[in-house]
Design a protein around this motif. Structure first.
Motif, PDB file in Angstrom:
ATOM      1  N   PRO A 136      43.180  43.169  30.306  1.00 54.34           N
ATOM      2  CA  PRO A 136      44.501  43.005  30.927  1.00 54.34           C
ATOM      3  C   PRO A 136      45.078  44.292  31.494  1.00 54.34           C
ATOM      4  O   PRO A 136      45.773  44.263  32.519  1.00 54.34           O
ATOM      5  N   SER A 137      44.781  45.418  30.859  1.00 57.46           N
ATOM      6  CA  SER A 137      45.331  46.690  31.326  1.00 57.46           C
ATOM      7  C   SER A 137      44.756  47.121  32.679  1.00 57.46           C
ATOM      8  O   SER A 137      45.338  47.968  33.359  1.00 57.46           O
ATOM      9  N   GLN A 138      43.637  46.546  33.095  1.00 57.34           N
ATOM     10  CA  GLN A 138      43.001  46.942  34.350  1.00 57.34           C
ATOM     11  C   GLN A 138      43.261  45.960  35.498  1.00 57.34           C
ATOM     12  O   GLN A 138      42.884  46.235  36.645  1.00 57.34           O
ATOM     13  N   ARG A 139      43.887  44.838  35.219  1.00 57.74           N
ATOM     14  CA  ARG A 139      43.998  43.789  36.231  1.00 57.74           C
ATOM     15  C   ARG A 139      44.866  44.190  37.418  1.00 57.74           C
ATOM     16  O   ARG A 139      44.528  43.896  38.564  1.00 57.74           O
ATOM     17  N   LEU A 140      45.965  44.849  37.165  1.00 58.09           N
ATOM     18  CA  LEU A 140      46.825  45.270  38.279  1.00 58.09           C
ATOM     19  C   LEU A 140      46.102  46.277  39.162  1.00 58.09           C
ATOM     20  O   LEU A 140      46.198  46.218  40.401  1.00 58.09           O
ATOM     21  N   PRO A 179      38.926  41.107  43.456  1.00 52.58           N
ATOM     22  CA  PRO A 179      40.338  40.716  43.468  1.00 52.58           C
ATOM     23  C   PRO A 179      41.121  41.397  44.588  1.00 52.58           C
ATOM     24  O   PRO A 179      42.007  40.776  45.195  1.00 52.58           O
ATOM     25  N   PHE A 180      40.798  42.657  44.877  1.00 51.89           N
ATOM     26  CA  PHE A 180      41.448  43.362  45.978  1.00 51.89           C
ATOM     27  C   PHE A 180      41.125  42.693  47.302  1.00 51.89           C
ATOM     28  O   PHE A 180      42.005  42.436  48.125  1.00 51.89           O
ATOM     29  N   LEU A 198      43.760  44.571  41.485  1.00 50.01           N
ATOM     30  CA  LEU A 198      44.446  43.891  42.581  1.00 50.01           C
ATOM     31  C   LEU A 198      44.959  44.857  43.647  1.00 50.01           C
ATOM     32  O   LEU A 198      44.900  44.569  44.843  1.00 50.01           O
ATOM     33  N   LEU A 199      45.454  46.011  43.215  1.00 47.47           N
ATOM     34  CA  LEU A 199      46.095  46.942  44.149  1.00 47.47           C
ATOM     35  C   LEU A 199      45.161  48.021  44.665  1.00 47.47           C
ATOM     36  O   LEU A 199      45.352  48.532  45.771  1.00 47.47           O
ATOM     37  N   GLY A 200      44.156  48.381  43.885  1.00 47.76           N
ATOM     38  CA  GLY A 200      43.262  49.455  44.285  1.00 47.76           C
ATOM     39  C   GLY A 200      44.029  50.727  44.569  1.00 47.76           C
ATOM     40  O   GLY A 200      45.051  51.022  43.942  1.00 47.76           O
TER      41      GLY A 200
END
Length: 221
Positions: free
Chosen positions: A123-127, A194-195, A130-132
């Motif tokens: 979970p800590s890496q998901r953002l 995801p990005f 997405l944003l790169g």
């Protein structure tokens, strides 16, 4: 060739029940599209070289399986867009269920891949996935690189007397956006599905919307 002669020639090959249509019509459409795509690709490549440059590690990049996974999205969208564009460029032809479904398939597959990637990530890496590091500029860069192909595809469409102008303009923009992503991939450092599923898809959507908006004016004949 006079306008009405062209319309009659193209319309003669639009009946789906007649099979593939007249060989002359098919060759004319294919040749004109190939020229439009080549001109657009050249323009996008020149813009990339002037504004951004090409990554110094491009040779290593071409050997990475994840890179080919990344470019599979714009390649699939480009192929589907060409089929749809070849139909909508001719007078009175609908896009059809098959080509329409093919247009939706690349982003859907990419979203499924991106969603699975996120689900497996902590979970800590998901953002971050997405944003790169370039979410602020990625979609705009893709849209900018799509402009040469958008112009050339509108030229392709206009010369074949389309009648469904908004749909034809949208498909021209989709092809342009897909080719823009393909060229931008030689510069972009983002390697997370995801990005791609957010910012690449948005980058394709921008010229698609632009084509749909300006199509009724620019494709009128």
């Amino acid at each position: 060739m006079k306008t009405m002669e062209l319309v009659n020639m193209l319309a003669a090959g639009t009946d789906d029940r007649a099979g593939a249509g007249q060989p002359g019509v098919v060759r004319h459409v294919a040749t004109r599209m190939a020229l439009a795509l080549a001109l657009g690709l050249l323009g996008a490549a020149l813009l990339l070289a002037i504004l951004y440059g090409v990554r110094s590690d491009v040779r290593q990049l071409l050997l990475a399986p994840l890179f080919w996974m990344k470019v599979s999205f714009p390649l699939a969208a480009l192929l589907a867009g060409q089929v749809a564009a070849a139909r909508l460029a001719r007078p009175g032809v609908r896009i059809g269920l098959g080509p329409a479904a093919a247009l939706l398939l690349p982003p859907v597959v990419l979203w499924l891949a991106g969603g699975s990637w996120l689900a497996l990530a902590p979970p800590s890496q998901r953002l971050e996935l997405l944003l790169g590091s370039s979410w602020e500029v990625c979609s705009l860069n893709v849209a900018l690189l799509s402009l040469p192909t958008l112009l050339s595809m509108l030229w392709f469409m206009r010369g074949l007397a389309p009648t469904r102008l908004r749909a034809a303009g949208a498909v021209a923009g989709l092809v342009a956006g897909a080719q823009g992503v393909l060229v931008y991939s030689l510069y972009c450092v983002e390697m997370a599905p995801p990005f791609w599923g957010v910012w690449y898809v948005l980058g394709v959507a921008l010229p698609t919307l632009a084509g749909a908006w300006f199509g009724p004016w620019l494709l009128r004949w």
